[in-house]
Motif scaffolding. Structure first.
Motif, PDB file in Angstrom:
ATOM      1  N   GLY A 114     -20.500   9.099  11.665  1.00 51.51           N
ATOM      2  CA  GLY A 114     -21.389   7.955  11.557  1.00 51.51           C
ATOM      3  C   GLY A 114     -21.963   7.483  12.877  1.00 51.51           C
ATOM      4  N   LEU A 115     -21.457   7.993  13.998  1.00 51.84           N
ATOM      5  CA  LEU A 115     -22.004   7.626  15.310  1.00 51.84           C
ATOM      6  C   LEU A 115     -23.236   8.478  15.601  1.00 51.84           C
ATOM      7  CD1 LEU A 115     -18.751   7.347  17.479  1.00 51.84           C
ATOM      8  CD2 LEU A 115     -20.144   5.468  16.558  1.00 51.84           C
ATOM      9  N   PRO A 116     -24.334   7.887  16.019  1.00 55.03           N
ATOM     10  CA  PRO A 116     -25.551   8.655  16.325  1.00 55.03           C
ATOM     11  C   PRO A 116     -25.316   9.751  17.356  1.00 55.03           C
ATOM     12  CG  PRO A 116     -26.076   6.320  16.193  1.00 55.03           C
ATOM     13  CD  PRO A 116     -24.568   6.426  16.125  1.00 55.03           C
ATOM     14  N   SER A 117     -24.345   9.560  18.234  1.00 56.79           N
ATOM     15  CA  SER A 117     -24.050  10.567  19.263  1.00 56.79           C
ATOM     16  C   SER A 117     -23.218  11.722  18.734  1.00 56.79           C
ATOM     17  CB  SER A 117     -23.297   9.905  20.425  1.00 56.79           C
ATOM     18  OG  SER A 117     -22.081   9.318  19.960  1.00 56.79           O
ATOM     19  N   SER A 118     -22.737  11.611  17.510  1.00 55.90           N
ATOM     20  CA  SER A 118     -21.842  12.625  16.953  1.00 55.90           C
ATOM     21  C   SER A 118     -22.599  13.895  16.587  1.00 55.90           C
ATOM     22  CB  SER A 118     -21.142  12.070  15.709  1.00 55.90           C
ATOM     23  OG  SER A 118     -20.404  13.078  15.048  1.00 55.90           O
ATOM     24  N   HIS A 119     -21.948  15.034  16.818  1.00 53.21           N
ATOM     25  CA  HIS A 119     -22.513  16.316  16.389  1.00 53.21           C
ATOM     26  C   HIS A 119     -22.614  16.314  14.867  1.00 53.21           C
ATOM     27  CE1 HIS A 119     -22.342  20.537  15.040  1.00 53.21           C
ATOM     28  NE2 HIS A 119     -23.040  20.785  16.139  1.00 53.21           N
ATOM     29  N   GLY A 120     -23.782  16.631  14.362  1.00 56.37           N
ATOM     30  CA  GLY A 120     -23.968  16.680  12.916  1.00 56.37           C
ATOM     31  C   GLY A 120     -24.352  15.364  12.280  1.00 56.37           C
ATOM     32  N   HIS A 121     -24.621  14.346  13.089  1.00 59.21           N
ATOM     33  CA  HIS A 121     -24.934  13.024  12.531  1.00 59.21           C
ATOM     34  C   HIS A 121     -26.154  13.057  11.621  1.00 59.21           C
ATOM     35  CE1 HIS A 121     -25.446   8.707  12.204  1.00 59.21           C
ATOM     36  NE2 HIS A 121     -26.667   8.810  12.684  1.00 59.21           N
ATOM     37  N   GLU A 122     -27.190  13.757  12.037  1.00 60.38           N
ATOM     38  CA  GLU A 122     -28.416  13.791  11.226  1.00 60.38           C
ATOM     39  C   GLU A 122     -28.187  14.511   9.902  1.00 60.38           C
ATOM     40  OE1 GLU A 122     -31.218  12.155  11.789  1.00 60.38           O
ATOM     41  OE2 GLU A 122     -30.168  11.282  13.518  1.00 60.38           O
ATOM     42  N   ILE A 123     -27.372  15.558   9.933  1.00 57.62           N
ATOM     43  CA  ILE A 123     -27.037  16.255   8.677  1.00 57.62           C
ATOM     44  C   ILE A 123     -26.214  15.335   7.785  1.00 57.62           C
ATOM     45  CG2 ILE A 123     -25.821  18.223   7.658  1.00 57.62           C
ATOM     46  CD1 ILE A 123     -26.369  19.721  10.293  1.00 57.62           C
ATOM     47  N   ALA A 124     -25.248  14.642   8.395  1.00 57.86           N
ATOM     48  CA  ALA A 124     -24.419  13.713   7.624  1.00 57.86           C
ATOM     49  C   ALA A 124     -25.270  12.628   6.978  1.00 57.86           C
ATOM     50  CB  ALA A 124     -23.355  13.089   8.523  1.00 57.86           C
ATOM     51  N   LYS A 125     -26.254  12.125   7.689  1.00 55.05           N
ATOM     52  CA  LYS A 125     -27.149  11.102   7.121  1.00 55.05           C
ATOM     53  C   LYS A 125     -27.879  11.646   5.903  1.00 55.05           C
ATOM     54  CE  LYS A 125     -29.977   8.929   9.782  1.00 55.05           C
ATOM     55  NZ  LYS A 125     -30.922   8.648  10.904  1.00 55.05           N
ATOM     56  N   ARG A 126     -28.181  12.926   5.927  1.00 55.18           N
ATOM     57  CA  ARG A 126     -28.951  13.537   4.851  1.00 55.18           C
ATOM     58  C   ARG A 126     -28.087  13.858   3.629  1.00 55.18           C
ATOM     59  NH1 ARG A 126     -30.969  17.224   7.811  1.00 55.18           N
ATOM     60  NH2 ARG A 126     -29.772  19.066   7.205  1.00 55.18           N
ATOM     61  N   GLN A 127     -26.847  14.297   3.834  1.00 59.24           N
ATOM     62  CA  GLN A 127     -26.061  14.749   2.682  1.00 59.24           C
ATOM     63  C   GLN A 127     -24.931  13.793   2.283  1.00 59.24           C
ATOM     64  OE1 GLN A 127     -24.741  18.671   3.902  1.00 59.24           O
ATOM     65  NE2 GLN A 127     -22.798  17.939   4.694  1.00 59.24           N
ATOM     66  N   MET A 128     -24.706  12.760   3.082  1.00 62.85           N
ATOM     67  CA  MET A 128     -23.722  11.742   2.721  1.00 62.85           C
ATOM     68  C   MET A 128     -24.469  10.446   2.428  1.00 62.85           C
ATOM     69  SD  MET A 128     -20.709  12.516   5.549  1.00 62.85           S
ATOM     70  CE  MET A 128     -19.387  11.696   4.636  1.00 62.85           C
ATOM     71  N   THR A 129     -24.237   9.877   1.275  1.00 65.26           N
ATOM     72  CA  THR A 129     -24.943   8.663   0.882  1.00 65.26           C
ATOM     73  C   THR A 129     -23.964   7.507   0.757  1.00 65.26           C
ATOM     74  OG1 THR A 129     -24.704   9.229  -1.462  1.00 65.26           O
ATOM     75  CG2 THR A 129     -26.715   9.956  -0.357  1.00 65.26           C
ATOM     76  N   GLY A 130     -24.296   6.391   1.392  1.00 66.29           N
ATOM     77  CA  GLY A 130     -23.468   5.200   1.261  1.00 66.29           C
ATOM     78  C   GLY A 130     -22.340   5.082   2.259  1.00 66.29           C
ATOM     79  N   GLY A 131     -22.283   5.962   3.241  1.00 63.35           N
ATOM     80  CA  GLY A 131     -21.238   5.880   4.247  1.00 63.35           C
ATOM     81  C   GLY A 131     -20.865   7.243   4.780  1.00 63.35           C
ATOM     82  N   PHE A 132     -20.015   7.248   5.803  1.00 66.75           N
ATOM     83  CA  PHE A 132     -19.630   8.484   6.482  1.00 66.75           C
ATOM     84  C   PHE A 132     -18.138   8.784   6.352  1.00 66.75           C
ATOM     85  CE2 PHE A 132     -23.439   6.854   8.514  1.00 66.75           C
ATOM     86  CZ  PHE A 132     -24.259   7.967   8.540  1.00 66.75           C
ATOM     87  N   GLY A 133     -17.453   8.076   5.494  1.00 73.40           N
ATOM     88  CA  GLY A 133     -16.050   8.359   5.236  1.00 73.40           C
ATOM     89  C   GLY A 133     -15.106   7.486   6.031  1.00 73.40           C
ATOM     90  N   GLY A 134     -13.848   7.510   5.622  1.00 78.09           N
ATOM     91  CA  GLY A 134     -12.841   6.653   6.231  1.00 78.09           C
ATOM     92  C   GLY A 134     -12.019   7.329   7.307  1.00 78.09           C
ATOM     93  N   MET A 135     -12.392   8.568   7.702  1.00 79.06           N
ATOM     94  CA  MET A 135     -11.632   9.325   8.691  1.00 79.06           C
ATOM     95  C   MET A 135     -12.364   9.396  10.024  1.00 79.06           C
ATOM     96  SD  MET A 135      -8.922  10.015   7.080  1.00 79.06           S
ATOM     97  CE  MET A 135      -8.193  10.967   8.419  1.00 79.06           C
ATOM     98  N   LEU A 136     -11.619   9.206  11.101  1.00 77.07           N
ATOM     99  CA  LEU A 136     -12.166   9.354  12.448  1.00 77.07           C
ATOM    100  C   LEU A 136     -11.046   9.788  13.378  1.00 77.07           C
ATOM    101  CD1 LEU A 136     -12.514   5.926  14.256  1.00 77.07           C
ATOM    102  CD2 LEU A 136     -11.510   6.085  11.981  1.00 77.07           C
ATOM    103  N   ALA A 137     -11.405  10.092  14.604  1.00 76.09           N
ATOM    104  CA  ALA A 137     -10.407  10.446  15.614  1.00 76.09           C
ATOM    105  C   ALA A 137     -10.802   9.810  16.930  1.00 76.09           C
ATOM    106  CB  ALA A 137     -10.300  11.956  15.766  1.00 76.09           C
ATOM    107  N   ILE A 138      -9.802   9.461  17.715  1.00 77.16           N
ATOM    108  CA  ILE A 138     -10.053   8.996  19.080  1.00 77.16           C
ATOM    109  C   ILE A 138      -9.251   9.884  20.028  1.00 77.16           C
ATOM    110  CG2 ILE A 138     -10.535   6.613  18.407  1.00 77.16           C
ATOM    111  CD1 ILE A 138      -7.745   5.856  19.405  1.00 77.16           C
ATOM    112  N   ARG A 139      -9.859  10.162  21.173  1.00 75.94           N
ATOM    113  CA  ARG A 139      -9.187  10.908  22.224  1.00 75.94           C
ATOM    114  C   ARG A 139      -8.827   9.917  23.317  1.00 75.94           C
ATOM    115  NH1 ARG A 139     -12.319  16.379  23.585  1.00 75.94           N
ATOM    116  NH2 ARG A 139     -10.341  16.657  24.713  1.00 75.94           N
ATOM    117  N   ALA A 140      -7.534   9.791  23.567  1.00 70.32           N
ATOM    118  CA  ALA A 140      -7.055   8.756  24.475  1.00 70.32           C
ATOM    119  C   ALA A 140      -7.239   9.157  25.934  1.00 70.32           C
ATOM    120  CB  ALA A 140      -5.585   8.473  24.207  1.00 70.32           C
ATOM    121  N   THR A 141      -7.725   8.230  26.727  1.00 74.55           N
ATOM    122  CA  THR A 141      -7.751   8.429  28.169  1.00 74.55           C
ATOM    123  C   THR A 141      -6.306   8.568  28.662  1.00 74.55           C
ATOM    124  OG1 THR A 141      -9.750   7.106  28.378  1.00 74.55           O
ATOM    125  CG2 THR A 141      -8.441   7.420  30.372  1.00 74.55           C
TER     126      THR A 141
END
Length: 384
Positions: free
Chosen positions: A284-311
């Motif tokens: 769901g982040l515009p900077s994310s790889h595949g964001h434009e594809i996700a906008k096209r094939q996912m409707t109403g949201g980008f899902g409840g899963m994410l990851a963070i990489r800790a400093t």
């Protein structure tokens, strides 16, 4: 429900509006009989012979999921792994299979271990790159292309429609693991996929109290009949109570997935660029790889899963998870409770997961509380 104008939210809330004709109960009964009575002339006009593959408890959940996926038929299995492996077991030794480099780790291990030993020719590729798919596919020899999108645990996106065109041009089937997206956000069959699989343990059930899997087909064919035979003869089927729990969970699917997706987006936006977070992975982040594809094939949201990489690397990531209070340190995803996991520790040697990565499954708690808990955990981890 016979009204074709009924929206999917209403379909799942009432589980197709089915009632028990004997008692008029709005919740289904739990059938526990393992066998069924023959007619006097030795026939089975009820269509049921034995519970393993003909349990009436399957009917409602399979019908609801088929409706949601706009499919032809759905089969329930005892777990997501049982469902996924049945799709591959429906192939024949020597068949060439393409699967993603980044995917659910247990299935990846099964493919590279059991499936190759059984005789499948399995090739792992960057499924997010259509040119890589095109280069790897072997017309007439590739029988199945397996896609997972968003892909666990890096949440990369594959273009389902484009991959379907490539697969079909070569005579291959396209199967999509849509566990994370759910039919709330993505309809793979409508985008050209032939099969869609879910670990129903996750969002379809949503309460962390059963294991189940489903496969839905767009149409009937020889491969689908073999998948049906794998379930019937292999016995990897769901129990009656678990089937009942799945119907119970499906009724709130739209509410839960939308709440989790909203929370995940807010968390991703909050920690994107955070000084104690090296990177946020979320489609769901515009900077994310595949964001434009996700906008096209996912409707109403980008899902409840994410990851963070800790400093601070692996030690910092493990410390962050150790200091959370609201987020639960546990494997799995898609439940009402939020979960956090240092994924590389789970996957072990050979995993493509960065050592500093934490996988997050956003639940339905108040998002401000989830963010505050991560903030304090990050701060404490970097005080050490």
């Amino acid at each position: 429900m016979h009204n074709e104008n009924i929206r999917p939210e209403s379909v799942v809330a009432q589980a197709l509006g089915w009632i028990d004709e004997t008692t008029r109960a709005i919740n289904p009964p739990i059938h526990v009989s393992s066998t069924f009575l023959r007619d006097e002339d030795n026939q089975y006009r009820s269509g049921r012979v034995y519970m393993r593959d003909q349990n009436p408890a399957f009917d409602q959940a399979e019908a609801v999921i088929t409706n949601l996926e706009s499919g032809h038929e759905t089969l329930l299995f005892a777990s997501g792994m049982a469902a996924a492996t049945a799709v591959f077991q429906g192939l024949r030794p020597g068949d060439h299979v393409l699967a993603p480099e980044v995917m659910y780790w247990s299935l990846r291990n099964w493919l590279m271990g059991f499936a190759t030993g059984w005789g499948l020719d399995v090739e792992l590729i960057d499924m997010t790159d259509p040119s890589a798919v095109q280069a790897a596919i072997r017309p007439g020899m590739t029988k199945l292309v397996w896609v997972e999108t968003p892909a666990n645990p890096l949440w990369t996106i594959t273009d389902i429609a484009e991959t379907a065109e490539i697969a079909h041009a070569a005579g291959a089937l396209l199967a999509v693991d849509s566990t994370t997206a759910t039919p709330v956000l993505t309809k793979p069959l409508e985008l050209g996929a032939d099969l869609v699989m879910h670990s129903a343990t996750k969002y379809l059930n949503g309460h962390s109290d059963l294991t189940a899997g489903t496969v839905t087909t767009r149409g009937d064919n020889e491969h689908w009949q073999r998948v049906r035979a794998v379930r019937a003869q292999g016995g990897g089927t769901l129990g009656s109570f678990e089937s009942w729990l799945l119907v119970r969970g499906l009724r709130t699917l739209y509410l839960r997935v939308r709440a989790a997706s909203s929370a995940a987006l807010a968390i991703a936006e909050h920690f994107d660029g955070h000084p104690l977070v090296a990177e946020v992975l979320y489609p769901g982040l515009p900077s994310s790889h595949g964001h434009e594809i996700a906008k096209r094939q996912m409707t109403g949201g980008f899902g409840g899963m994410l990851a963070i990489r800790a400093t601070g690397g692996e030690d910092a990531a493990i410390a962050v998870a150790a200091h959370t209070k609201l987020w639960k340190r546990a494997t799995s995803l898609g439940g009402v409770e939020s979960l956090i996991e240092h994924r590389a520790s789970v996957e072990g040697v050979g995993s493509p997961v960065p050592l500093d990565l934490l996988r997050l499954s956003a639940g339905i708690e108040h998002v401000d509380d989830l963010i505050a808990d991560l903030e304090q955990a990050l701060a404490k981890a970097h005080e050490q």
